[in-house]
Design a protein around this motif. Structure first.
Motif, short mmCIF file in Angstrom:
data_model
loop_
_atom_site.label_atom_id
_atom_site.label_comp_id
_atom_site.label_asym_id
_atom_site.label_seq_id
_atom_site.Cartn_x
_atom_site.Cartn_y
_atom_site.Cartn_z
N PHE A 140 4.98 28.65 26.50
CA PHE A 140 4.98 27.19 26.32
C PHE A 140 3.55 26.67 26.14
O PHE A 140 3.29 25.83 25.28
CB PHE A 140 5.66 26.49 27.50
CG PHE A 140 7.17 26.51 27.46
CD1 PHE A 140 7.88 26.83 26.31
CD2 PHE A 140 7.89 26.20 28.59
CE1 PHE A 140 9.27 26.82 26.28
CE2 PHE A 140 9.28 26.17 28.57
CZ PHE A 140 9.98 26.49 27.42
N GLU A 141 2.62 27.17 26.95
CA GLU A 141 1.23 26.73 26.81
C GLU A 141 0.69 27.07 25.42
O GLU A 141 0.06 26.24 24.76
CB GLU A 141 0.34 27.34 27.88
CG GLU A 141 -1.11 26.89 27.74
CD GLU A 141 -2.04 27.56 28.71
OE1 GLU A 141 -2.90 26.86 29.27
OE2 GLU A 141 -1.92 28.79 28.93
N GLN B 233 9.54 21.05 25.87
CA GLN B 233 9.65 22.25 25.06
C GLN B 233 10.96 22.98 25.31
O GLN B 233 11.50 22.93 26.42
CB GLN B 233 8.45 23.17 25.33
CG GLN B 233 7.15 22.54 24.89
CD GLN B 233 5.94 23.37 25.25
OE1 GLN B 233 5.58 23.47 26.42
NE2 GLN B 233 5.33 23.99 24.25
N GLU B 234 11.42 23.64 24.27
CA GLU B 234 12.62 24.47 24.35
C GLU B 234 12.29 25.85 23.80
O GLU B 234 11.58 25.97 22.81
CB GLU B 234 13.75 23.87 23.51
CG GLU B 234 14.18 22.50 23.97
CD GLU B 234 15.19 21.86 23.05
OE1 GLU B 234 15.84 20.90 23.49
OE2 GLU B 234 15.33 22.30 21.87
N GLY C 276 11.17 23.20 29.24
CA GLY C 276 10.03 22.90 30.09
C GLY C 276 9.41 21.57 29.75
O GLY C 276 9.53 21.09 28.62
N THR C 277 8.79 20.98 30.74
CA THR C 277 8.05 19.74 30.55
C THR C 277 6.68 19.91 31.17
O THR C 277 6.55 20.38 32.30
CB THR C 277 8.77 18.55 31.21
OG1 THR C 277 10.07 18.43 30.64
CG2 THR C 277 8.01 17.25 30.99
N ALA C 278 5.66 19.53 30.40
CA ALA C 278 4.27 19.57 30.88
C ALA C 278 3.73 18.15 30.83
O ALA C 278 3.84 17.47 29.81
CB ALA C 278 3.43 20.48 30.01
N THR C 279 3.17 17.70 31.93
CA THR C 279 2.50 16.40 31.96
C THR C 279 1.01 16.65 31.73
O THR C 279 0.37 17.38 32.48
CB THR C 279 2.71 15.68 33.30
OG1 THR C 279 4.11 15.53 33.53
CG2 THR C 279 2.03 14.32 33.31
#
Length: 129
Positions: A28-29, A87-88, A99-102
């Motif tokens: 994801f990153e 993200q998927e 996922g979710t990134a703040t």
């Protein structure tokens, strides 16, 4: 939406033959790179102005070696100084993880959040989901 396709490596599997769950946040990153480039087009660490404030990952299905993966990246929220990246992770036409990134627009010299420039907000808005 940003999209990245790749093939998992054999070494990405665990003892059960599944993709190791520790890799999903790493993938994801990596797939957030196009978002980073909106803020720092040349990705120069000396110009970096983002920090990761939080990540959440949910696993939906098992993933396996031998099948291509796709990470789909969206923007789910834009605030004054922060935004959320949703993200998927897809494999075999199935969403296997989300996922979710703040992320926070950050002034490292002042050590505080700073307002996201309007031009960047507009570019982020193009990827809202």
């Amino acid at each position: 939406m940003f999209s990245e396709k790749f093939s998992p490596r054999f070494s990405d599997t665990d003892a059960l033959g599944h993709i190791n769950n520790t890799l999903v946040p790493i993938w994801f990153e990596g797939a957030r790179k196009p978002v980073f480039e909106l803020f720092v087009p040349d990705l120069d660490p000396n110009k970096w102005n983002l920090i990761l404030a939080n990540i959440e990952v949910a696993f939906k299905a098992q993933m396996y070696f031998g099948f291509d993966m796709e990470v789909k990246t969206f923007i789910s929220h834009i605030g004054n100084s922060s935004f959320k990246v949703y993200q998927e992770l897809w494999q075999q036409e199935k969403c296997c993880a989300t996922g979710t990134a703040t992320m926070v627009h950050f002034d490292y010299q002042a050590q505080k959040p700073t307002v996201i420039p309007e031009q960047i907000k507009q570019m982020l808005t193009a990827h809202i989901r």
